[in-house]
Write a protein that holds these residues in place. Structure first.
Motif, PDB file in Angstrom:
ATOM      1  N   UNK A 246     -28.587 -27.132   6.040  1.00  0.00           N
ATOM      2  CA  UNK A 246     -28.101 -26.104   6.946  1.00  0.00           C
ATOM      3  C   UNK A 246     -26.854 -25.479   6.349  1.00  0.00           C
ATOM      4  N   UNK A 247     -26.524 -24.239   6.772  1.00  0.00           N
ATOM      5  CA  UNK A 247     -25.328 -23.545   6.308  1.00  0.00           C
ATOM      6  C   UNK A 247     -24.591 -22.940   7.489  1.00  0.00           C
ATOM      7  N   UNK A 248     -23.257 -23.008   7.447  1.00  0.00           N
ATOM      8  CA  UNK A 248     -22.408 -22.446   8.494  1.00  0.00           C
ATOM      9  C   UNK A 248     -21.279 -21.670   7.824  1.00  0.00           C
ATOM     10  N   UNK A 249     -21.049 -20.437   8.272  1.00  0.00           N
ATOM     11  CA  UNK A 249     -19.888 -19.679   7.801  1.00  0.00           C
ATOM     12  C   UNK A 249     -18.676 -20.183   8.582  1.00  0.00           C
ATOM     13  N   UNK A 250     -17.830 -20.954   7.913  1.00  0.00           N
ATOM     14  CA  UNK A 250     -16.668 -21.557   8.571  1.00  0.00           C
ATOM     15  C   UNK A 250     -15.396 -20.749   8.332  1.00  0.00           C
ATOM     16  N   UNK A 251     -15.499 -19.628   7.631  1.00  0.00           N
ATOM     17  CA  UNK A 251     -14.336 -18.807   7.337  1.00  0.00           C
ATOM     18  C   UNK A 251     -14.150 -17.692   8.351  1.00  0.00           C
ATOM     19  N   UNK A 252     -13.233 -16.793   8.039  1.00  0.00           N
ATOM     20  CA  UNK A 252     -12.942 -15.666   8.923  1.00  0.00           C
ATOM     21  C   UNK A 252     -13.525 -14.361   8.393  1.00  0.00           C
ATOM     22  N   UNK A 253     -14.153 -14.407   7.238  1.00  0.00           N
ATOM     23  CA  UNK A 253     -14.769 -13.238   6.629  1.00  0.00           C
ATOM     24  C   UNK A 253     -16.260 -13.505   6.408  1.00  0.00           C
ATOM     25  N   UNK A 254     -17.059 -12.436   6.246  1.00  0.00           N
ATOM     26  CA  UNK A 254     -18.467 -12.651   5.911  1.00  0.00           C
ATOM     27  C   UNK A 254     -18.591 -13.447   4.609  1.00  0.00           C
ATOM     28  N   UNK A 255     -19.589 -14.305   4.543  1.00  0.00           N
ATOM     29  CA  UNK A 255     -19.891 -15.016   3.307  1.00  0.00           C
ATOM     30  C   UNK A 255     -21.166 -14.412   2.736  1.00  0.00           C
ATOM     31  N   UNK A 256     -21.155 -14.163   1.418  1.00  0.00           N
ATOM     32  CA  UNK A 256     -22.304 -13.553   0.758  1.00  0.00           C
ATOM     33  C   UNK A 256     -22.718 -14.399  -0.431  1.00  0.00           C
ATOM     34  N   UNK A 257     -24.015 -14.466  -0.641  1.00  0.00           N
ATOM     35  CA  UNK A 257     -24.491 -15.188  -1.819  1.00  0.00           C
ATOM     36  C   UNK A 257     -25.817 -14.612  -2.295  1.00  0.00           C
TER      37      UNK A 257
END
Length: 286
Positions: A246-257
């Motif tokens: 599973x993946x979770x964006x834990x930051x305050x900005x969009x995460x891209x990959x």
């Protein structure tokens, strides 16, 4: 099985297979047989100013996405000037070459499937006798591809959140752009561009294929086989067939990959979400 690693500038070294057939070419393996993979050959590649790779063919399919710089890429006797955000595929047996142009090195993420054989095993790369990489070409024109598999996508093309269509139920806040897949013309792999908004996650699941993820921006918490990692730009994660993740964006900005699949998934039952099978178990077993 899974893997978590980091791209290091110091890991860019000369590729032994291309000795005598390239100039200024360095390569950093990210995912290969030594990381546990059997389908994926993922790497970062770079050509220094003035560098080039002679015309050659592979017995595997090769997809690429330009991260920075410019190059003249020839595929099947057609040459194209490519830059950041351009991507393409050299199909199995397609003659292709690279030549750096401009003032800065050109760097790209490269995906090979089936996985290239380790150095010292049977050959799977062959060079054209007397072949020379093209030195110049017109910029990529998506209306004049001349039969080759090329495209362009960059972060500036991601639509605003309010204008997006959900990828699938349960994936609200996820943007996904299919770049390379079987509809594009590939036969052995997929490559896609993904963005997660802050706080967005995907439920625990696994796949019938290997998946690799190269982080471009932001931070994402990845849980694979019950182990948790914090991935940042330049990090790479990989999940084997059957790895629950599973993946979770834990930051305050969009995460891209950038994400790759190998082999290309079947037409049905691609995802196995744990919650769905837990529900099915209760229905059957009480």
């Amino acid at each position: 099985m899974h893997y978590f690693g980091k791209f290091q500038e110091s890991s860019l070294v000369a590729h032994p297979v291309f000795g005598g057939h390239s100039e200024g070419y360095t390569h950093a393996s990210l995912i290969a047989h030594n990381t546990g993979s059997v389908h994926t050959g993922l790497s970062i590649n770079e050509l220094a100013p003035g560098g080039g790779i002679a015309p050659h063919v592979h017995s595997f399919e090769e997809g690429f996405y330009l991260l920075s710089g410019e190059a003249v890429v020839s595929i099947n006797d057609q040459a194209y000037r490519l830059g950041s955000g351009d991507f393409g595929v050299a199909k199995v047996g397609a003659l292709h070459s690279w030549r750096q142009v401009g003032s800065v090195p050109v760097r790209w993420l490269q995906m090979a499937a089936p996985q290239p054989k380790p150095v010292g095993r049977e050959r799977d790369t062959f060079f054209q006798k007397g072949g020379v990489a093209a030195a110049d070409a017109r910029p990529l024109d998506l209306n004049d591809l001349r039969g080759n598999l090329l495209g362009h996508f960059d972060a500036g093309m991601i639509p605003p959140v309010a204008q997006r269509t959900n990828v699938a139920p349960g994936l609200e806040g996820v943007f996904l752009k299919w770049m390379i897949d079987e509809h594009f013309g590939a036969r052995h792999h997929r490559m896609l561009f993904i963005e997660y908004q802050p706080g967005v996650s995907i439920a625990l699941h696994d796949h019938t294929f290997e998946e690799a993820y190269f982080i471009l921006t932001g931070e994402v918490q990845g849980t694979m086989d019950g182990q948790t990692y914090l991935a940042k730009p330049g990090d790479v994660l990989w999940t084997s067939v059957g790895c629950v993740h599973t993946f979770v964006n834990v930051g305050t900005e969009p995460v891209r990959w950038l994400e790759t699949f190998a082999p290309i998934p079947p037409a049905e039952n691609v995802f196995r979400f744990m919650r769905d099978w837990d529900k099915r178990q209760k229905e059957l077993e009480g």
